[in-house]
Design an enzyme around this catalytic site. Structure first.
Site, PDB file in Angstrom:
ATOM      1  CG  ASP A  24      39.701  60.813 -15.082  1.00  0.00           C
ATOM      2  OD1 ASP A  24      40.894  60.476 -14.965  1.00  0.00           O
ATOM      3  OD2 ASP A  24      39.081  61.419 -14.188  1.00  0.00           O
ATOM      4  CG  ASN A  26      44.013  56.018 -19.030  1.00  0.00           C
ATOM      5  OD1 ASN A  26      42.918  55.547 -19.288  1.00  0.00           O
ATOM      6  ND2 ASN A  26      44.667  56.818 -19.851  1.00  0.00           N
ATOM      7  CG  HIS A  41      48.676  56.718 -19.267  1.00  0.00           C
ATOM      8  ND1 HIS A  41      47.465  57.299 -18.925  1.00  0.00           N
ATOM      9  CD2 HIS A  41      49.572  57.159 -18.342  1.00  0.00           C
ATOM     10  CE1 HIS A  41      47.635  58.049 -17.848  1.00  0.00           C
ATOM     11  NE2 HIS A  41      48.904  57.977 -17.470  1.00  0.00           N
ATOM     12  CB  SER A  69      44.973  68.935 -19.242  1.00  0.00           C
ATOM     13  OG  SER A  69      45.670  68.768 -18.038  1.00  0.00           O
ATOM     14  CD1 TRP A  73      52.355  71.022 -19.230  1.00  0.00           C
ATOM     15  CD2 TRP A  73      53.962  69.526 -19.713  1.00  0.00           C
ATOM     16  NE1 TRP A  73      52.502  70.970 -20.599  1.00  0.00           N
ATOM     17  CE2 TRP A  73      53.480  70.070 -20.926  1.00  0.00           C
ATOM     18  CE3 TRP A  73      54.980  68.560 -19.771  1.00  0.00           C
ATOM     19  CZ2 TRP A  73      53.975  69.696 -22.172  1.00  0.00           C
ATOM     20  CZ3 TRP A  73      55.470  68.191 -21.011  1.00  0.00           C
ATOM     21  CH2 TRP A  73      54.969  68.745 -22.192  1.00  0.00           C
ATOM     22  NE  ARG A  75      48.147  63.324 -14.804  1.00  0.00           N
ATOM     23  CZ  ARG A  75      47.229  62.386 -14.842  1.00  0.00           C
ATOM     24  NH1 ARG A  75      47.556  61.150 -15.107  1.00  0.00           N
ATOM     25  NH2 ARG A  75      45.965  62.668 -14.617  1.00  0.00           N
ATOM     26  CG  LEU A 135      35.457  60.207 -37.452  1.00  0.00           C
ATOM     27  CD1 LEU A 135      34.775  58.906 -37.035  1.00  0.00           C
ATOM     28  CD2 LEU A 135      36.640  60.438 -36.517  1.00  0.00           C
ATOM     29  NE  ARG A 198      37.772  67.147 -11.407  1.00  0.00           N
ATOM     30  CZ  ARG A 198      37.885  66.178 -10.491  1.00  0.00           C
ATOM     31  NH1 ARG A 198      37.177  66.246  -9.384  1.00  0.00           N
ATOM     32  NH2 ARG A 198      38.702  65.166 -10.684  1.00  0.00           N
ATOM     33  CB  SER A 200      39.240  68.623 -16.095  1.00  0.00           C
ATOM     34  OG  SER A 200      38.869  67.940 -14.922  1.00  0.00           O
ATOM     35  CD  GLU A 211      21.927  67.745 -24.054  1.00  0.00           C
ATOM     36  OE1 GLU A 211      21.770  67.210 -22.940  1.00  0.00           O
ATOM     37  OE2 GLU A 211      21.338  68.794 -24.397  1.00  0.00           O
TER      38      GLU A 211
HETATM   39  C1  FPP Z   1      43.629  60.380 -17.492  1.00  0.00           C
HETATM   40  O1  FPP Z   1      43.636  59.241 -16.656  1.00  0.00           O
HETATM   41  C2  FPP Z   1      44.334  60.078 -18.741  1.00  0.00           C
HETATM   42  C3  FPP Z   1      45.376  60.814 -19.261  1.00  0.00           C
HETATM   43  C4  FPP Z   1      45.895  62.020 -18.623  1.00  0.00           C
HETATM   44  C5  FPP Z   1      46.058  60.391 -20.501  1.00  0.00           C
HETATM   45  C6  FPP Z   1      45.138  59.959 -21.604  1.00  0.00           C
HETATM   46  C7  FPP Z   1      45.942  59.481 -22.727  1.00  0.00           C
HETATM   47  C8  FPP Z   1      45.692  58.349 -23.421  1.00  0.00           C
HETATM   48  C9  FPP Z   1      44.544  57.457 -23.187  1.00  0.00           C
HETATM   49  C10 FPP Z   1      46.592  58.023 -24.553  1.00  0.00           C
HETATM   50  C11 FPP Z   1      45.910  58.475 -25.810  1.00  0.00           C
HETATM   51  C12 FPP Z   1      46.893  58.599 -26.879  1.00  0.00           C
HETATM   52  C13 FPP Z   1      46.618  59.135 -28.081  1.00  0.00           C
HETATM   53  C14 FPP Z   1      47.701  59.283 -29.080  1.00  0.00           C
HETATM   54  C15 FPP Z   1      45.277  59.624 -28.432  1.00  0.00           C
HETATM   55  P1  FPP Z   1      44.344  59.334 -15.225  1.00  0.00           P
HETATM   56  O2  FPP Z   1      45.768  58.975 -15.395  1.00  0.00           O
HETATM   57  O3  FPP Z   1      44.089  60.696 -14.648  1.00  0.00           O
HETATM   58  O4  FPP Z   1      43.578  58.233 -14.444  1.00  0.00           O
HETATM   59  P2  FPP Z   1      43.279  58.239 -12.857  1.00  0.00           P
HETATM   60  O5  FPP Z   1      42.298  59.347 -12.608  1.00  0.00           O
HETATM   61  O6  FPP Z   1      42.683  56.889 -12.650  1.00  0.00           O
HETATM   62  O7  FPP Z   1      44.581  58.428 -12.147  1.00  0.00           O
END
Ligand code: FPP
Length: 259
Positions: A24, A26, A41, A69, A73, A75, A135, A198, A200, A211
């Site tokens: 979380d 990004n 992202h 999640s 969708w 967003r 892994l 959370r 979520s 944990e």
């Molecule tokens: C939540 O941050 C992040 C996401 C919903 C997307 C996560 C996806 C990636 C990091 C890309 C990973 C790609 C692969 C192929 C593994 P947010 O946008 O909710 O952040 P905010 O809470 O600051 O708005």
């Protein structure tokens, strides 16, 4: 042996076998830099690479990432579009490297909602890496913990209808074995970045004894050192699985396991 018993065997080992992460922050990372959310992202993918590499070095067997999640969708259409494009391009660009590094890629979630192209990339990468065992990287995409339990319940209902099992014989194991990754250990450590506390709708069933670790670090800033700190915090926890600390300390759990 049930999955929980398998996790109890792992009990107080210093390095978690399975780490599950809600990545979380990004959007906020991008906003702080006056960039579009989607740049966050993109930076998030770089953090995935760092964390994956460190997991390999630390001997973690499974890393599960919540990439999208069932609720994401909701967003803005443009953000969803960019995320889908990012999944496709990341798979195209990274599958070979993952393969060379002995990493097996698996996806959990309802893939049917994705474009043909993305579904194809997913199955190509799963197929190419299926014999790798160093892994396992599990990507939860269009995934929801409630969805997972629901689809397991439907499978059980069908088996009851067919007469292959009876309602009275339904056990925890019946549900466990029909969830998204029945063959993998349950997560030992759950990490959520971005300062929210959370779950979520992530792995609801599988997190029962996991944990939990929360950090304010925004996902794109989460790096090797951040992972080490989370593992260090985990190593300091005593996992009890319902036993008392006296039982754990006297080796009672190990004696039970040996019986
Ligand atoms: C939540 O941050 C992040 C996401 C919903 C997307 C996560 C996806 C990636 C990091 C890309 C990973 C790609 C692969 C192929 C593994 P947010 O946008 O909710 O952040 P905010 O809470 O600051 O708005």
């Amino acid at each position: 042996m049930t999955k929980q018993t398998k996790n109890e065997e792992q009990d107080n080992s210093e390095v978690p076998r399975h780490i599950a992460i809600v990545m979380d922050g990004n959007g906020r990372w991008a906003k702080k830099r006056i960039l579009p959310r989607t740049a966050g992202h993109q930076a998030g993918v770089k953090a995935v690479q760092k964390v994956l590499k460190r997991c390999g070095e630390r001997g973690v067997d499974v890393l599960t990432l919540f990439a999208f999640s069932s609720e994401n969708w909701r967003r803005p259409v443009e953000e969803v579009h960019v995320l889908m494009e990012l999944f496709v391009s990341t798979l195209e660009e990274q599958t070979e490297t993952l393969h060379e590094n002995g990493i097996r890629l698996r996806f959990i979630g309802d893939k049917s909602a994705f474009s043909e192209k993305l579904q194809q990339e997913i199955s190509n990468s799963e197929e190419k890496t299926k014999n790798n065992s160093r892994l396992t990287l599990v990507i939860a995409a269009n995934y929801g913990g409630r969805w997972d339990i629901l689809q397991a319940a439907k499978k059980i209902a069908r088996d009851v209808e067919r007469g292959t099992i009876s309602a009275d014989s339904i056990s925890l194991e019946s549900i466990d074995s029909r969830l998204s990754f029945p063959d993998l250990p349950e997560p030992d450590l759950f990490i959520r970045t971005g300062g929210e506390y959370r779950i979520s709708n992530f792995l609801l069933w599988q997190l029962a004894y996991t944990e939990l670790y929360f950090t304010d670090t925004l996902w794109p800033d989460f790096n090797e050192k951040s992972l080490d700190l989370a593992i260090e915090a985990y190593a300091g926890r005593q996992r009890r699985f319902g036993y008392t600390s006296e039982q754990i300390e006297s080796g009672y759990l190990k004696q039970e396991m040996a019986r």
